[in-house]
Scaffold this motif. Structure first.
Motif, PDB file in Angstrom:
ATOM      1  N   THR A   1      -1.774  -5.607 -50.363  1.00 36.20           N
ATOM      2  CA  THR A   1      -1.517  -4.913 -49.098  1.00 36.20           C
ATOM      3  C   THR A   1      -0.618  -3.702 -49.347  1.00 36.20           C
ATOM      4  N   PRO A   2      -1.003  -2.537 -48.824  1.00 39.21           N
ATOM      5  CA  PRO A   2      -0.196  -1.313 -49.031  1.00 39.21           C
ATOM      6  C   PRO A   2       1.214  -1.450 -48.463  1.00 39.21           C
ATOM      7  N   VAL A   3       2.148  -0.768 -49.097  1.00 38.98           N
ATOM      8  CA  VAL A   3       3.546  -0.831 -48.687  1.00 38.98           C
ATOM      9  C   VAL A   3       3.736  -0.402 -47.236  1.00 38.98           C
ATOM     10  N   ASP A   4       3.033   0.638 -46.796  1.00 41.23           N
ATOM     11  CA  ASP A   4       3.225   1.105 -45.419  1.00 41.23           C
ATOM     12  C   ASP A   4       2.793   0.061 -44.402  1.00 41.23           C
ATOM     13  N   VAL A   5       1.810  -0.762 -44.774  1.00 39.44           N
ATOM     14  CA  VAL A   5       1.380  -1.850 -43.889  1.00 39.44           C
ATOM     15  C   VAL A   5       2.445  -2.949 -43.863  1.00 39.44           C
ATOM     16  N   LEU A   6       3.034  -3.237 -45.011  1.00 43.54           N
ATOM     17  CA  LEU A   6       4.106  -4.237 -45.073  1.00 43.54           C
ATOM     18  C   LEU A   6       5.287  -3.794 -44.209  1.00 43.54           C
ATOM     19  N   VAL A   7       5.595  -2.513 -44.272  1.00 46.40           N
ATOM     20  CA  VAL A   7       6.691  -1.977 -43.452  1.00 46.40           C
ATOM     21  C   VAL A   7       6.373  -2.163 -41.976  1.00 46.40           C
ATOM     22  N   GLN A   8       5.145  -1.883 -41.611  1.00 51.72           N
ATOM     23  CA  GLN A   8       4.711  -2.033 -40.223  1.00 51.72           C
ATOM     24  C   GLN A   8       4.802  -3.490 -39.768  1.00 51.72           C
TER      25      GLN A   8
END
Length: 208
Positions: A84-91
């Motif tokens: 899972t991309p980092v920006d999705v994890l942040v979201q």
């Protein structure tokens, strides 16, 4: 043994089976072709979509799509997936579902600043996820070692990825924790000093 092509053909056929349990198994299978995973990512059954989100071969764009799924169980597996991309994890780190945030906290790709933020989450499951993460900063682990929740303290005690010189002080302190699960966590940690292990070998709780 059946050839790979025969196996794949069978998975393709089973992916349209009317029984959702069969489709779940296809979504879970590491040999399922990517195009079938893409198709199953929009399956009406949420458990099928969960297994797609969990599958290590699911394309990143599909994981991004599933990160906004209406079912929180699907989002949890996206948060857990190492691809899972980092920006999705942040979201997902601010998701209202505590288990989604917990799985973000556990993911080794979650940025350190997000781990720091989640370490003060109101939910102990989330803080416990931070305590389990191999990339959690030492100062955060030190803080979590005095958490009010015994499971959080236990996860700190079990975390083998903290520098030994810092970890020793935490482990010595946790070795006398009032909760036996925490003391058991200290006993399991490969970095626990021999002297502490000797002390724990005579613990009143046999499970330690």
């Amino acid at each position: 043994f059946p050839s790979h092509d025969i196996l794949v053909d069978g998975l393709v056929k089973l992916s349209t089976d009317e029984d959702y349990y069969v489709r779940r198994k296809v979504a879970q299978n590491p040999n399922t072709p990517v195009d079938i995973l893409v198709k199953l990512s929009t399956d009406e059954d949420s458990d099928v979509r969960e297994y797609v989100a969990k599958n290590p071969n699911t394309p990143v764009d599909v994981l991004v799509q599933l990160s906004t799924d209406k079912d929180s169980g699907v989002q949890r597996y996206v948060a857990e997936n190492p691809n899972t991309p980092v920006d999705v994890l942040v979201q997902l780190s601010t998701d209202e579902d505590r288990y989604v945030r917990r799985d973000v906290a556990r993911n080794p790709n979650t940025p350190v600043d997000v781990l720091v933020q989640l370490s003060t989450d109101e939910n102990s499951d989330v803080r416990g996820g931070v305590a389990q993460n191999p990339n959690t900063p030492v100062d955060v682990l030190v803080k979590l070692s005095t958490d009010e929740d015994s499971f959080v303290r236990r996860y700190v005690a079990e975390n083998p990825n903290t520098p030994v010189d810092v970890l020793v002080d935490i482990l010595v302190k946790l070795s006398t924790d009032e909760n036996s699960d925490v003391r058991g966590g200290v006993a399991q940690n490969p970095n626990t000093p021999v002297g502490v292990l000797v002390q724990l070998s005579t613990d009143e709780d046999s499970f330690v």
